[in-house]
Design an enzyme around this catalytic site. Structure first.
Site, PDB file in Angstrom:
ATOM      1  CG  ASP A 153     -24.888  24.974  29.745  1.00 20.17           C
ATOM      2  OD1 ASP A 153     -24.601  23.671  30.040  1.00 20.17           O
ATOM      3  OD2 ASP A 153     -25.966  25.235  29.670  1.00 20.17           O
ATOM      4  CB  CYS A 180     -26.072  18.114  29.514  1.00 14.04           C
ATOM      5  SG  CYS A 180     -26.414  17.822  31.199  1.00 14.04           S
ATOM      6  CG  ASP A 222     -22.527  20.198  32.005  1.00 16.39           C
ATOM      7  OD1 ASP A 222     -22.067  21.367  31.733  1.00 16.39           O
ATOM      8  OD2 ASP A 222     -23.805  19.962  31.897  1.00 16.39           O
ATOM      9  CG  HIS A 223     -21.613  20.937  28.245  1.00 16.90           C
ATOM     10  ND1 HIS A 223     -22.168  21.965  27.851  1.00 16.90           N
ATOM     11  CD2 HIS A 223     -22.457  20.119  28.673  1.00 16.90           C
ATOM     12  CE1 HIS A 223     -23.415  22.008  28.104  1.00 16.90           C
ATOM     13  NE2 HIS A 223     -23.710  21.034  28.678  1.00 16.90           N
TER      14      HIS A 223
END
Length: 546
Positions: free
Chosen positions: A13, A56, A229-230
């Protein structure tokens, strides 16, 4: 050839909110990340790296397979997809090539992970447990420090979670570089400062892992990769197919083999990591992998590996939606298939978080203003767009001129050529790779698990001649394994472990079968196919010489 070791260090995140991205990503100068800054100086910093999804599990499925989630069916958040049989997981390929493969410990790859994929997938997994000092290793470490849930801990718990952040390194809420689509209030300034403190805590953890590599004398022959992840766990980032939902930090270091201090502006997917690791290790990249290797021979950077990057948003929790996006070096285009649904669609978990709740309160305040005959003034137009009850069918943003994506150019005649060019790029991508998100999820589930039952993996065919064991798979896409350890009951996984697909440990050590093997004691063999129920154990008794 002595194969390089590989260590993946990932976090949750975050955007490129690291000091080494100052001047590249808006607000990165606010960050205090000395260890990651040092890693970037020793390696390659990718300035335009993008996740395949803004949440995720779909994003991680792309990284571990090297495939677009929409192509292999892993696009819906927290599902158990059954990818095509030629899709392979990177650690399984590395293990077959002789690597000691570990994962500590998070998975969330959208599949039930066969226990044979890793040598060790547990909180104790570490390269230090490899069988010999000469065994090459692929070790994955997944830190949870920056997960969105940590932003909203109570004060005592947050202090404990950031125990390694010195007072001098704490981030002041008053200095938080809020983007224009966030309200300038205590909730968002506090969340942003905490987000940055958590990144500093995570940076300390990264420094510890690199120090362990140095202590063990293996850093010089180890590829160290850092990725998220993002995007950040706040509204209009995580869960949104926009720049802040998909833009990632990505750093790759290999002393004396890769460039140092390089900032690469070419477009890359984090999905490209799987083929990149195989190429750097001198291993063949499977044809089914859709990512591209970012380095060529002798560690040289591959110029312009991607003309575009692609991504998508699908079901997230109970929020069912579908958007697709394409990015070139200047513009981002987003196609929303359900424009009648809000972008900030109700989802039980995030709607309980303070930043989401703050947006909901502001929207309610504006409704009350209207009820009094007043013009809404609780939010700006950019903030109001976050909680709007619908969204444009198409969005086009000039990222270089408008990095926060506040001006939609899709209806601007001056940008018609850009719009049509990116429309065509997205259409071509879908035509080439397919889009399983267009199929109702219930239909996919019935295709994968007829009647709700997982298909069974057929047991392997076994041959034992002169003490040499040969196995043959009878189900396409099967992994085969053998062990001398007697059968044991696997521990019952928790609900969360089941959701993220962690293998249930049974106390046995499985060897991945890659070819005929000499055996001198009783063993058991087994077959796994991702998405299928594994086969039963087959006992193999070695005849006693007479």
């Amino acid at each position: 050839m002595r194969r390089p070791n590989i260590v993946w260090i990932s976090t949750h995140d975050i955007n490129p909110d690291l000091g080494c991205y100052a001047g590249v990503w808006p607000g990165a100068e606010y960050a205090r990340t000395p260890n990651l800054d040092a890693l970037a100086r020793r390696g390659v910093r990718f300035d335009n790296a993008f996740a395949a999804a803004p949440i995720c599990a779909p994003a991680r499925s792309a990284i571990i397979t090297g495939c677009f989630p929409t192509s292999i069916g892993t696009m819906h958040m927290r599902s158990k997809a059954v990818p095509p049989p030629d899709v392979r997981l990177l650690p399984e390929i590395m293990r077959a090539a002789g690597y000691y493969c570990t994962n500590n410990w998070f998975t969330d790859f959208q599949v039930d992970l066969p226990e044979i994929v890793f040598d060790d997938c547990s909180p104790e997994a570490h390269w230090r447990n490899r069988p010999t000092a000469e065994t090459p290793f692929f070790a994955m470490f997944h830190g949870m420090a920056t997960h969105e849930s940590q932003l909203y801990l109570d004060d005592d718990a947050f202090a404990a979670a950031t125990a390694h952040v010195a007072e001098a390194d704490r981030h002041l809420p008053a200095d938080a570089p809020l983007p224009p689509y966030y309200p300038d209030d205590e909730v968002f300034r506090t969340a942003w400062a905490r987000y940055s403190d958590l990144i500093t805590e995570m940076d300390h953890w990264v420094g510890g892992l690199v120090a362990e590599l140095e202590e063990d004398g293996v850093l010089e022959n180890t590829i160290v990769v850092f990725w998220s992840d993002h995007g950040k766990g706040m509204p209009r980032a995580k869960r949104w197919p926009n720049e802040a939902g998909l833009r990632e930090p990505l750093i790759v270091s290999w002393p004396d083999r890769l460039p140092t201090g390089a900032g690469v502006t070419d477009l890359v997917h984090t999905m490209d990591l799987a083929p990149t690791m195989l190429a750097l290790a001198g291993l063949e990249v499977p044809e089914a992998m859709q990512g591209v290797a970012l380095f060529g021979g002798e560690g040289a950077l591959r110029p312009q590996p991607n003309e575009f990057t692609f991504g998508g948003r699908d079901r997230q929790g109970e929020a069912d939606d579908r958007s697709r996006t394409v990015r070139d070096p200047r513009f981002r285009y987003i196609r929303n298939y359900f424009p009648d649904k809000p972008a900030m669609i109700h989802t039980e978990y995030p709607d309980r978080l303070p930043t989401w709740a703050a947006f909901r309160r502001l929207a309610s305040d504006e409704c009350q203003q209207r009820a009094r005959g007043e013009l809404p003034s609780a939010m700006t137009a950019a903030q109001r767009a976050v909680v709007a009850q619908s969204k444009p069918s198409e969005e086009l943003y000039d990222i270089l001129a408008d990095p926060h994506e506040t001006v939609n150019l899709a209806a601007e005649p001056a940008h018609l050529d850009d719009l049509e060019r990116l429309r065509a790029a997205l259409d071509s991508w879908i035509l080439e790779y397919g889009d399983l998100g267009a199929i109702p999820e219930s239909d996919l589930e019935e295709r994968w698990r007829p009647g709700g039952r997982r298909p069974a993996t057929e047991p392997p065919e076994v041959a034992l001649e002169a003490g040499v064991l040969s196995l043959r798979a009878t189900t396409p896409g099967t992994l085969l394994g053998w062990t001398p350890d007697e059968p044991a009951s696997a521990a019952e996984p928790s609900s969360f472990q089941s959701e993220i697909g962690l293998p249930a440990p049974d106390g046995r050590s499985w060897n991945l079968y890659t070819g005929p093997v000499a055996v001198g004691q009783p063993i058991w063999v087994k077959a796994w196919r991702i998405g299928f129920a594994p086969s039963d154990d087959i006992p193999v008794r070695v005849p006693v010489p007479v």
